[in-house]
Write a protein that holds these residues in place. Structure first.
Motif, PDB file in Angstrom:
ATOM      1  N   GLU A  47       0.595  -1.140  -0.124  1.00 15.91           N
ATOM      2  CA  GLU A  47       0.328  -0.296  -0.487  1.00 15.91           C
ATOM      3  C   GLU A  47       0.689   1.357  -0.059  1.00 15.91           C
ATOM      4  N   THR A  48       2.369   1.192   0.563  1.00 21.10           N
ATOM      5  CA  THR A  48       3.349   2.667   0.732  1.00 21.10           C
ATOM      6  C   THR A  48       3.669   2.238  -0.316  1.00 21.10           C
ATOM      7  N   ALA A  49       4.278   1.569  -1.051  1.00 21.45           N
ATOM      8  CA  ALA A  49       5.116   1.278  -2.302  1.00 21.45           C
ATOM      9  C   ALA A  49       4.696   2.681  -3.075  1.00 21.45           C
ATOM     10  N   PRO A  50       6.355   3.130  -3.291  1.00 23.76           N
ATOM     11  CA  PRO A  50       6.229   4.556  -4.417  1.00 23.76           C
ATOM     12  C   PRO A  50       6.394   3.850  -5.576  1.00 23.76           C
ATOM     13  N   SER A  51       5.904   2.224  -5.591  1.00 23.63           N
ATOM     14  CA  SER A  51       6.139   1.843  -6.966  1.00 23.63           C
ATOM     15  C   SER A  51       4.586   0.857  -7.038  1.00 23.63           C
ATOM     16  N   GLY A 104      -7.845 -12.557  -2.745  1.00 26.73           N
ATOM     17  CA  GLY A 104      -7.092 -12.307  -0.896  1.00 26.73           C
ATOM     18  C   GLY A 104      -5.840 -11.528  -1.325  1.00 26.73           C
ATOM     19  N   TYR A 105      -5.365 -11.032  -2.033  1.00 27.26           N
ATOM     20  CA  TYR A 105      -4.448 -10.159  -2.276  1.00 27.26           C
ATOM     21  C   TYR A 105      -4.581  -8.949  -2.579  1.00 27.26           C
ATOM     22  N   SER A 106      -5.462  -8.881  -3.658  1.00 31.24           N
ATOM     23  CA  SER A 106      -6.525  -7.620  -3.605  1.00 31.24           C
ATOM     24  C   SER A 106      -7.233  -7.043  -2.607  1.00 31.24           C
ATOM     25  N   MET A 107      -7.803  -7.787  -1.466  1.00 31.42           N
ATOM     26  CA  MET A 107      -8.083  -7.287  -0.190  1.00 31.42           C
ATOM     27  C   MET A 107      -7.303  -7.191   0.534  1.00 31.42           C
ATOM     28  N   PHE A 108      -6.295  -7.803   0.755  1.00 22.56           N
ATOM     29  CA  PHE A 108      -5.493  -7.720   1.884  1.00 22.56           C
ATOM     30  C   PHE A 108      -3.986  -7.873   1.273  1.00 22.56           C
ATOM     31  N   ALA A 109      -3.597  -6.113   1.246  1.00 25.10           N
ATOM     32  CA  ALA A 109      -2.294  -6.379   0.311  1.00 25.10           C
ATOM     33  C   ALA A 109      -1.682  -5.642   1.309  1.00 25.10           C
ATOM     34  N   LEU A 110       0.044  -5.969   1.820  1.00 20.86           N
ATOM     35  CA  LEU A 110       0.841  -5.276   2.507  1.00 20.86           C
ATOM     36  C   LEU A 110       0.560  -3.912   2.685  1.00 20.86           C
ATOM     37  N   ASP A 111       0.405  -4.179   3.928  1.00 21.72           N
ATOM     38  CA  ASP A 111       0.350  -1.975   4.149  1.00 21.72           C
ATOM     39  C   ASP A 111       1.380  -1.590   4.351  1.00 21.72           C
ATOM     40  N   ASP A 112       2.960  -2.328   4.480  1.00 23.36           N
ATOM     41  CA  ASP A 112       3.687  -1.402   4.659  1.00 23.36           C
ATOM     42  C   ASP A 112       4.883  -2.527   3.960  1.00 23.36           C
ATOM     43  N   ALA A 113       5.627  -1.634   2.738  1.00 27.32           N
ATOM     44  CA  ALA A 113       6.779  -2.922   2.036  1.00 27.32           C
ATOM     45  C   ALA A 113       7.988  -3.500   2.975  1.00 27.32           C
ATOM     46  N   GLY A 114       8.641  -4.442   2.995  1.00 30.97           N
ATOM     47  CA  GLY A 114       9.691  -4.985   3.736  1.00 30.97           C
ATOM     48  C   GLY A 114       9.812  -4.992   5.603  1.00 30.97           C
ATOM     49  N   LYS A 115       8.352  -4.026   6.233  1.00 37.98           N
ATOM     50  CA  LYS A 115       8.228  -4.234   7.174  1.00 37.98           C
ATOM     51  C   LYS A 115       7.860  -5.671   7.303  1.00 37.98           C
ATOM     52  N   GLN A 116       7.640  -5.626   9.398  1.00 34.23           N
ATOM     53  CA  GLN A 116       7.800  -6.624  10.043  1.00 34.23           C
ATOM     54  C   GLN A 116       6.255  -7.277  10.129  1.00 34.23           C
ATOM     55  N   ILE A 117       5.588  -8.390   9.517  1.00 37.84           N
ATOM     56  CA  ILE A 117       4.269  -8.555   9.764  1.00 37.84           C
ATOM     57  C   ILE A 117       3.680  -8.256  11.128  1.00 37.84           C
ATOM     58  N   SER A 118       1.993  -7.039  11.537  1.00 36.08           N
ATOM     59  CA  SER A 118       1.407  -6.350  12.465  1.00 36.08           C
ATOM     60  C   SER A 118       0.173  -6.307  12.097  1.00 36.08           C
ATOM     61  N   SER A 119       0.133  -5.810  11.393  1.00 41.83           N
ATOM     62  CA  SER A 119      -1.785  -5.230  11.612  1.00 41.83           C
ATOM     63  C   SER A 119      -2.243  -6.556  11.111  1.00 41.83           C
ATOM     64  N   VAL A 123      -1.426  -9.706   8.219  1.00 42.99           N
ATOM     65  CA  VAL A 123      -2.023 -10.791   8.758  1.00 42.99           C
ATOM     66  C   VAL A 123      -2.711 -11.742   8.154  1.00 42.99           C
ATOM     67  N   MET A 124      -3.702 -11.364   7.269  1.00 40.57           N
ATOM     68  CA  MET A 124      -4.807 -11.916   6.452  1.00 40.57           C
ATOM     69  C   MET A 124      -3.891 -12.087   5.137  1.00 40.57           C
ATOM     70  N   HIS A 125      -3.136 -11.326   4.789  1.00 42.11           N
ATOM     71  CA  HIS A 125      -2.363 -11.397   3.741  1.00 42.11           C
ATOM     72  C   HIS A 125      -1.149 -12.527   3.539  1.00 42.11           C
ATOM     73  N   MET A 126      -0.684 -12.630   5.006  1.00 38.23           N
ATOM     74  CA  MET A 126      -0.200 -14.030   5.261  1.00 38.23           C
ATOM     75  C   MET A 126      -0.439 -15.430   4.971  1.00 38.23           C
ATOM     76  N   ILE A 127      -2.382 -14.883   5.790  1.00 40.88           N
ATOM     77  CA  ILE A 127      -2.638 -16.406   5.906  1.00 40.88           C
ATOM     78  C   ILE A 127      -3.395 -16.672   4.487  1.00 40.88           C
ATOM     79  N   VAL A 128      -3.917 -15.718   3.489  1.00 33.40           N
ATOM     80  CA  VAL A 128      -4.148 -15.728   1.917  1.00 33.40           C
ATOM     81  C   VAL A 128      -2.899 -16.749   0.937  1.00 33.40           C
ATOM     82  N   THR A 129      -0.958 -15.813   1.648  1.00 32.35           N
ATOM     83  CA  THR A 129      -0.434 -17.266   0.825  1.00 32.35           C
ATOM     84  C   THR A 129      -0.876 -18.126   1.331  1.00 32.35           C
ATOM     85  N   ALA A 130      -1.129 -18.612   2.778  1.00 33.30           N
ATOM     86  CA  ALA A 130      -0.777 -20.248   3.052  1.00 33.30           C
ATOM     87  C   ALA A 130      -1.549 -20.734   2.376  1.00 33.30           C
TER      88      ALA A 130
END
Length: 222
Positions: A47-51, A104-119, A123-130
């Protein structure tokens, strides 16, 4: 071969692979400090990635094409009753994986690039990945077994084995190699599913080639 519309749609799988590869390559330049060998591809679409804006544009064909291709492949093998039930279930699971990945990835994109998984979002992004990883493995294993048992889909079984090996190289590489090479290992896993989707798309474009002909001949001889 007299190709129908559904066969031509198979080319969306190849277009999706090209779109994703282009996004993964060109978005690096829009992300200052991004190291592709160390960082995950998903960081480019955070979400916060400049790219992020460039990613959305370059990956648009991948976003739609991967789901369209997999769905049409599932419809085709179902209607034509290609090979065994195990083979078709493998295709269905692969299609479900693509849908879960898209939604899943459209609904739960990462909040911050390269940051620790916390929000919650992360977390939902990682569940979708699983779910994506589990369904990818399950579908490829079924297709490998179906390829071993049935000559008419042996080619697809071999491709499934190749991309399954690529998928395993991801987590193995993450454990074996230093953290600065995390991005390389992760890309093996990501491109395994996208690459296999493109292969299935080519098979669909060719009407599953000799496999379909052999099935029709065997049915006529019964």
């Amino acid at each position: 071969m007299n190709r129908k519309l559904i066969n031509w749609i198979g080319l969306t799988g190849l277009a999706a692979l090209i779109s994703y590869a282009a996004a993964a390559y060109f978005c690096r330049g829009a992300f200052p400090g991004y190291n592709w060998m160390e960082s995950a591809v998903s960081d480019l679409s955070a979400e916060t990635a400049p790219s992020r804006q460039l990613w959305d544009k370059l990956s648009a064909v991948y976003s739609a094409g991967s789901v369209v291709c997999a769905t049409c492949v599932a419809i085709y093998v179902s209607e034509k009753k290609i090979s065994s039930r195990m083979f078709r279930v493998g295709i269905y699971l692969f299609t479900v994986m693509n849908w879960i990945s898209k939604i899943g990835y459209s609904m739960f994109a990462l909040d911050d690039a390269g940051k620790q998984i916390s929000s919650f979002q992360e977390v939902m992004h990682m569940i979708v990945t699983a779910f994506v990883v589990f369904l990818s493995i399950a579908s490829l294993v079924l297709l490998i077994i179906a390829g071993v048992r049935n000559k008419e889909v042996r080619g697809i079984g071999i491709w499934a084995a190749i991309f399954f090996a690529m998928m395993l190289m991801g987590p193995i590489g993450m454990q074996v190699f230093p953290p600065q090479y995390f991005g390389i290992a992760e890309r093996f896993s990501i491109y395994s599913a996208i690459g296999f989707n493109a292969v299935l798309g080519v098979y669909l474009f060719n009407g599953f080639g000799n496999e379909g002909k052999e099935i029709m001949i065997s049915r006529m001889s019964v």
